[in-house]
Design an enzyme around this catalytic site. Structure first.
Site, PDB file in Angstrom:
ATOM      1  N   ASP A 181     -10.020  -5.324  -6.300  1.00 33.28           N
ATOM      2  CA  ASP A 181     -10.825  -6.103  -5.343  1.00 33.28           C
ATOM      3  C   ASP A 181     -12.254  -6.134  -5.184  1.00 33.28           C
ATOM      4  O   ASP A 181     -12.804  -5.456  -5.841  1.00 33.28           O
ATOM      5  CB  ASP A 181     -10.691  -6.364  -3.996  1.00 33.28           C
ATOM      6  N   ASN A 238       0.882  -1.238  -0.140  1.00 36.86           N
ATOM      7  CA  ASN A 238      -0.016   0.028   0.143  1.00 36.86           C
ATOM      8  C   ASN A 238       1.075   1.151  -0.266  1.00 36.86           C
ATOM      9  O   ASN A 238       0.131   2.880  -0.197  1.00 36.86           O
ATOM     10  CB  ASN A 238      -1.166  -0.160   1.124  1.00 36.86           C
ATOM     11  N   ASP A 260      -7.381  -4.012   6.507  1.00 35.55           N
ATOM     12  CA  ASP A 260      -6.880  -5.516   5.690  1.00 35.55           C
ATOM     13  C   ASP A 260      -6.468  -6.638   6.928  1.00 35.55           C
ATOM     14  O   ASP A 260      -6.412  -7.644   5.988  1.00 35.55           O
ATOM     15  CB  ASP A 260      -5.830  -4.991   5.195  1.00 35.55           C
TER      16      ASP A 260
END
Length: 437
Positions: free
Chosen positions: A122, A23, A322
């Site tokens: 996603d 990220n 996450d």
């Protein structure tokens, strides 16, 4: 399409070096477009999403040089081909990688326009882009949407980009990064309130400051940016991936294993270690290393009034969304119960049906909440065949399979490869029975 064949139940042991943070590096790679001078980046993870973004940068005209060290690259954006942004190739490549949205801020600042196809990524729920575009509009850009071509666009008028005050509707990490990268070259002062302040966003800001940007308030939710004429080259080292570190903690707990995670950058982990401790998992610090000792059992704490523990996600310094999938899997073999509350994405908990098939006791209350009743390692999960719906659910199912009794098969492992570097090779090195077919 590849699959993982896994025989679970093995106790693992050894040392793990976490990969560079996915990220963070997606932001950092986009920032190389803000200067025509060379930018050297170290500790870049060799994963699908990052490699795809590097390929997009090359197609855009960025010179990419691989240096000797692992994950060590030099980038130079001195011959950008803007026509690529509205090509069929970019429509395909950009749509497949949600992180490519962060190309827009630097391109807008440097070249006065930017385009982006509708993003993919996603299947975890809708992620709005309003924060990005409203920030660009606040700075003076005009929004465009090519209906027939499915391209979003922003273009700068005659007055260019000009600093502005903005209160973000949501503390979006990628949205904040995009606005910051546009504002560092805008005229005058930009104030961003309710800015994201994750360590990875801090890393981006610190890198930009080394390049000559003027950014105040790094680490807080109030950023003040004074625009500058131009930026220079720099060197930058990517932090270890906190999500992967949390994944290794979960793996150790589920397989009753002792693992040492090297060089975790404790000061950038926030409350992550404490959340795992609340689940009963011992997490010990040794210098900058993390030791997770082998535990036969771990007991979930309750709140001080005796009520059931709730673990929920929140913007930094809250708990990262996450890792909620990892926490949910860990809880299936804990002693006690926990409520998992996923606030940010409405489809991220739907993978629990696969865990239920493996024998986990989980009640999916609604798209955002699941109650887990731990089995206390008295009844192991059983192997099954399943498919990975997204990166984080994929690694969670992989951890479940490695702890389960019998054989498991995981399809669609390309989703796991998007975020985890050589995961099967690294697992075999610590004793896991896993093959890729």
């Amino acid at each position: 399409m590849s699959v993982f064949q896994i025989r679970g139940g093995n106790q693992l042991s050894g040392e793990i070096i976490p990969q560079g943070a996915k990220n963070e590096v997606l932001q950092i790679l986009c920032a190389v477009l803000l200067t025509t001078e060379p930018v050297r980046i170290k500790n870049i993870p060799d994963i699908r999403d990052v490699n795809r973004l590097i390929e997009i940068l090359e197609d855009l005209g960025v010179k990419v040089q691989k240096n000797e060290g692992k994950g060590d690259f030099t980038f130079q954006a001195d011959s950008i081909q803007m026509d690529y942004l509205q090509s069929k190739e970019f429509k395909k490549d950009g749509a497949a990688l949600r992180g490519s949205i962060m190309l827009m801020g630097p391109l807008l600042a440097m070249y006065g326009k930017a385009y982006m196809p509708k993003p993919g990524g996603d299947k975890i729920g809708r992620r709005r882009l309003d924060t990005h575009f409203q920030g660009f509009i606040n700075l003076g850009a005009k929004y465009r949407f090519e209906e027939g071509e499915d391209f979003y666009g922003v273009e700068v008028g005659e007055k260019g980009l000009n600093g502005a005050y903005m209160l973000l509707e949501e503390a979006s990490v990628t949205g904040t990064a995009n606005i910051v990268m546009a504002a560092v070259l805008a005229k005058g002062k930009t104030t961003i309130y309710n800015a994201a302040c994750e360590p990875y966003l801090q890393q981006l800001c610190k890198m930009l400051v080394r390049m000559g940007a003027n950014i105040q308030g790094i680490g807080s939710n109030l950023l003040i940016i004074e625009g500058v004429e131009s930026l220079t080259g720099t060197e930058h080292t990517v932090l270890p991936d906190m999500i992967e570190i949390g994944s290794w903690i979960g793996l150790a707990a589920m397989t009753k294993s002792e693992l040492t995670i090297k060089d975790v950058s404790w000061e950038n982990l926030g409350i992550i270690p404490d959340i795992f401790r609340r689940l009963g998992i011992a997490v010990e610090q040794s210098g900058d290393n993390m030791i997770v000792p082998a535990q036969e059992h771990y007991k979930i704490q309750k709140f001080m009034d005796g009520s059931i523990l709730t673990v929920s996600d929140a913007p930094w310094p809250g708990f990262t969304p996450d890792l909620l999938s990892i926490v949910l899997v860990i809880a299936t073999q804990a002693k006690g119960s926990v409520l998992i509350h996923q606030k940010m994405f409405e489809s991220r908990l739907f993978f629990v049906d696969k865990l239920i098939d493996m024998g986990a006791q989980i009640i999916l209350c609604d798209p955002h909440r699941a109650t887990v009743i731990g089995l206390n390692h008295e009844t192991p999960l059983r192997g099954t065949t399943m498919s990975s719906p997204d990166i984080r659910a994929g690694i969670s199912l992989l951890i479940a399979a490695l702890s389960a009794k019998g054989k498991s098969v995981i399809h669609n492992i390309e989703q796991i490869d998007r975020g985890y570097e050589y995961i099967d090779t690294r697992l075999r090195a610590i004793g896991a029975d896993i093959i890729r077919e």
